[in-house]
Design an enzyme around this catalytic site. Structure first.
Site, PDB file in Angstrom:
ATOM      1  NE  ARG A 199     -42.445  22.594 -31.342  1.00 16.70           N
ATOM      2  CZ  ARG A 199     -42.989  22.903 -30.159  1.00 16.70           C
ATOM      3  NH1 ARG A 199     -42.517  22.350 -29.061  1.00 16.70           N
ATOM      4  NH2 ARG A 199     -43.992  23.758 -30.073  1.00 16.70           N
TER       5      ARG A 199
ATOM      6  CG  LEU B  90     -50.087  10.629 -27.555  1.00 23.13           C
ATOM      7  CD1 LEU B  90     -50.916   9.560 -26.834  1.00 23.13           C
ATOM      8  CD2 LEU B  90     -49.679  11.730 -26.581  1.00 23.13           C
ATOM      9  CG  HIS B  91     -42.946  11.034 -28.435  1.00 27.77           C
ATOM     10  ND1 HIS B  91     -42.545  10.840 -27.130  1.00 27.77           N
ATOM     11  CD2 HIS B  91     -42.965  12.388 -28.626  1.00 27.77           C
ATOM     12  CE1 HIS B  91     -42.304  11.993 -26.570  1.00 27.77           C
ATOM     13  NE2 HIS B  91     -42.575  12.968 -27.434  1.00 27.77           N
ATOM     14  CG  ASP B  92     -42.132   4.538 -27.874  1.00 26.15           C
ATOM     15  OD1 ASP B  92     -43.346   4.342 -28.091  1.00 26.15           O
ATOM     16  OD2 ASP B  92     -41.224   3.889 -28.427  1.00 26.15           O
TER      17      ASP B  92
ATOM     18  CB  SER C   1     -39.153  16.118 -29.291  1.00 30.23           C
ATOM     19  OG  SER C   1     -39.890  17.260 -29.683  1.00 30.23           O
TER      20      SER C   1
ATOM     21  CG  HIS D 258     -46.406  11.936 -25.247  1.00 25.79           C
ATOM     22  ND1 HIS D 258     -46.003  12.135 -26.547  1.00 25.79           N
ATOM     23  CD2 HIS D 258     -46.471  13.163 -24.680  1.00 25.79           C
ATOM     24  CE1 HIS D 258     -45.829  13.426 -26.756  1.00 25.79           C
ATOM     25  NE2 HIS D 258     -46.106  14.077 -25.650  1.00 25.79           N
TER      26      HIS D 258
END
Ligand code: PAF
Length: 272
Positions: A178, A24-26, A176, A28
């Site tokens: 990735r 998860l990142h911001d 992302s 999400h």
């Protein structure tokens, strides 16, 4: 999970689901906050779905950090997390897939055969398990969102689909999971994607409506970046994802996929 969701529905609670593959990142967390503001119960799903990865793709090395993900998601406002093992989602003998026939063909579907059948299938299954009133997706995966909206309409899922704009770093790079694969040099090179989109937006706002000219404007900054290789740059009808013959005369999406080093990144801009 379904028994729990049935109880919640029986109690009259409005359920939102935020399907994710974790890492998860911001971006999400923006989905979670969006869900939190629109439902009584927010369910986060964390599942790295094997059927949406091709045989040579990054399934085995896709970043996984369930404990870290839950620590980030809790303060953003989740009530429940559904983190099934692959064996629970795909029991031996599973052979049913959902396909959204035409929308799945171009763009990412052309470079990643089978990808969207995997996405539509797992999202259908997650809907059937979490029984949401609302499901929230990010707009970075533009084609995925179009496919899910069409699937929900075509298969009569009684679920509202809500989307959240792309979250970007301050320099324009779309968030992302990735991005974690990028070296510092590749991270800099990856800015070519947002530069390409900005060039298109500028040309469009200045009145350019030639599809070829807009595509050329998007490609130029990416082609001048030696670490970046274009997978596709496409200008398509915003709903049907059909290409324009010559002139952009209805809402459009400029979508692109670019490989930076070994990492495939996507981004898009809607032109209205
Ligand atoms: O966008 C994603 O993270 C995935 O494609 C999704 C929707 C969770 C399905 O696995």
């Amino acid at each position: 999970m379904r028994a729990r969701a049935e109880d919640l529905r029986r109690d009259g609670r409005r359920i939102a689901v935020v399907p994710t593959m974790g890492a998860l990142h911001d971006g999400h967390l923006a989905l979670v906050r969006h869900a939190r503001a629109r439902a009584d119960i927010v369910i986060l799903t964390l599942f790295v779905n094997p059927t949406q990865f091709g045989p040579t793709e990054d399934l085995s090395r896709y970043p996984r950090d369930e404990v870290g993900d839950l620590a980030k998601a809790r303060p953003a406002g989740i009530d429940l997390a559904f983190c099934p093992p692959a064996s629970a989602m795909y029991p031996a003998g599973a052979q049913t897939f959902v396909e959204v026939r035409d929308l799945q063909q171009p763009m990412c579907g052309a470079s990643r055969p089978g990808h969207f059948a995997g996405v539509a299938t797992i999202v259908s299954k997650l809907f059937n398990i979490t029984l949401p009133h609302l499901a929230v997706f990010g707009e970075k995966d533009y084609q995925q969102l179009a496919i899910i909206r069409r699937m929900v309409r075509d298969l009569d899922f009684d679920i509202e689909i809500s989307s959240v704009p792309i979250v970007r770093e301050s320099d324009g790079l779309a968030l992302s999971s990735r991005n974690a694969y990028l070296t510092p040099e590749q991270r800099t090179a990856a800015l070519a994607l947002s530069r390409g989109l900005a060039a298109v937006e500028t040309a469009f706002r200045a009145g350019e409506r030639s599809s070829a000219a807009l595509l050329a404007a998007a490609r130029a900054p990416i082609e001048s970046e030696s670490l970046a290789r274009i997978d596709y740059v496409e200008l398509r009808d915003a709903d049907e994802l059909t290409p324009f013959a010559t002139t952009v005369d209805r809402p459009a999406v400029l979508a692109l996929a670019v490989v930076v080093g070994a990492t495939r990144l996507i981004d898009n801009r809607v032109l209205e």
